[in-house]
Design an enzyme around this catalytic site. Structure first.
Site, PDB file in Angstrom:
ATOM      1  N   ARG A  90       0.804  -1.193  -0.037  1.00  0.00           N
ATOM      2  CA  ARG A  90      -0.037  -0.084  -0.138  1.00  0.00           C
ATOM      3  C   ARG A  90       0.871   1.299  -0.012  1.00  0.00           C
ATOM      4  O   ARG A  90       0.395   2.336  -0.469  1.00  0.00           O
ATOM      5  CB  ARG A  90      -0.852  -0.107   1.297  1.00  0.00           C
ATOM      6  CG  ARG A  90      -2.128  -1.068   1.090  1.00  0.00           C
ATOM      7  CD  ARG A  90      -3.143  -0.869   2.167  1.00  0.00           C
ATOM      8  NE  ARG A  90      -4.237  -1.829   2.054  1.00  0.00           N
ATOM      9  CZ  ARG A  90      -5.123  -2.002   2.930  1.00  0.00           C
ATOM     10  NH1 ARG A  90      -5.411  -1.115   3.746  1.00  0.00           N
ATOM     11  NH2 ARG A  90      -6.211  -2.841   2.387  1.00  0.00           N
TER      12      ARG A  90
ATOM     13  N   ASP B 215     -15.228   9.455  10.223  1.00  0.00           N
ATOM     14  CA  ASP B 215     -14.183   7.979   9.929  1.00  0.00           C
ATOM     15  C   ASP B 215     -12.927   9.075  10.178  1.00  0.00           C
ATOM     16  O   ASP B 215     -12.969  10.105  10.171  1.00  0.00           O
ATOM     17  CB  ASP B 215     -14.542   7.700   8.487  1.00  0.00           C
ATOM     18  CG  ASP B 215     -13.593   6.324   8.229  1.00  0.00           C
ATOM     19  OD1 ASP B 215     -14.330   5.277   8.292  1.00  0.00           O
ATOM     20  OD2 ASP B 215     -12.516   6.430   7.860  1.00  0.00           O
TER      21      ASP B 215
END
Length: 279
Positions: free
Chosen positions: A48, A148
């Site tokens: 990632r 979030d």
């Protein structure tokens, strides 16, 4: 070394994340987000971050970690890259059946009904909640706070536009009533209608820090996030959140989670659904 050569060199970095560097990123994610990365996540972290290293023309993960330490903006990018945001409409449908059949109908009076989606990802959960609330509550005032840690997914959530394939989980009558089909350059997508988007306040909130003033909620969804926390972090997060739940309010976790050993302040209604005792 030319830019092309640097990029060719960094392309192979996925296998070059050392144990020490992985430990640095693991400690960072725990301190920032309370997320515990197991040893098995080393290659996921490498993969990632590799693209970001290529974008910045950096020569290794150690260089990137130093960049992250020095730059708050880059820290947020790293957190965005290393958090998992899997979700879809009407995920774990029994929770929404419960909202429709019990939690919402039993609310009395005319006060605004408030729900918090505490790990909303790209927005599918709060928009699902919004469709259910719109159907059940009619003209009664209601609102949703959706939060979030990742700014990237919140940007997507605020727009409320999704690939048409994502509509498969939305019942046809609700899809027609609350969604707009994309045309022209937006063909193949759909968007939540403005009257639904306007009921949701999307906010970046770190559950592992002191919470902002959010008011009280009738229902709190905290699904598929505590699976990334160790037991101490789970306890701290739930302890931080519970004062925001009204007496008699419902606290909903995913079917793969439970509050055993986390909190005894809530009573089990059914698996994954808890209720705060009346005052």
């Amino acid at each position: 070394m030319t830019t092309t050569a640097v990029r060719r060199h960094v392309t192979g970095l996925q296998g070059q994340l050392t144990d020490g560097e992985f430990g640095q990123f693991r400690a960072l994610m725990y301190s920032l987000a309370g997320i515990s990365l197991s040893d098995a996540k080393k290659q996921l972290v490498a993969g990632r971050l590799a693209r970001r290293l290529r974008q910045l023309d950096l020569d290794g993960y150690g260089s990137y970690f130093r960049r992250v330490q020095a730059d708050a903006g880059e820290r947020q990018i790293a957190v965005d890259l290393l958090t998992t945001n899997e979700t879809y409409f009407f995920r774990e449908p029994k929770h929404f059946d419960f909202m429709r059949s019990q939690a919402l109908p039993e609310l009395k009076g005319q006060s605004t009904v408030r729900v918090w989606s505490g790990a909303c990802s790209s927005g599918e959960e709060p928009y699902t909640i919004a469709m259910v609330m719109a159907e059940v509550l009619g003209g009664r005032p209601w609102e949703i706070v959706a939060s979030d840690l990742s700014t990237r997914v919140l940007t997507h959530a605020r727009e409320g536009r999704y690939p048409m394939d994502d509509a498969a989980g939305i019942p046809r009558p609700l899809l027609v009533k609350y969604c707009l089909k994309g045309v022209g350059s937006q063909d193949g997508t759909f968007m939540m209608k403005p009257e639904l988007r306007g009921r949701i306040n999307f906010r970046q909130i770190n559950l592992n820090e002191t919470l902002p003033a959010l008011g009280l909620f009738d229902v709190i969804f905290l699904r598929n996030v505590m699976i990334y926390f160790d037991i101490d972090t789970k306890r701290q997060v739930v302890q931080r959140i519970l004062p925001l739940l009204k007496p008699g309010g419902y606290f909903i976790v995913s079917h793969s989670e439970n509050l055993n050993g986390v909190s005894d302040a809530l009573k089990t209604v059914k698996p994954s659904i808890y209720r705060k005792p009346e005052a």
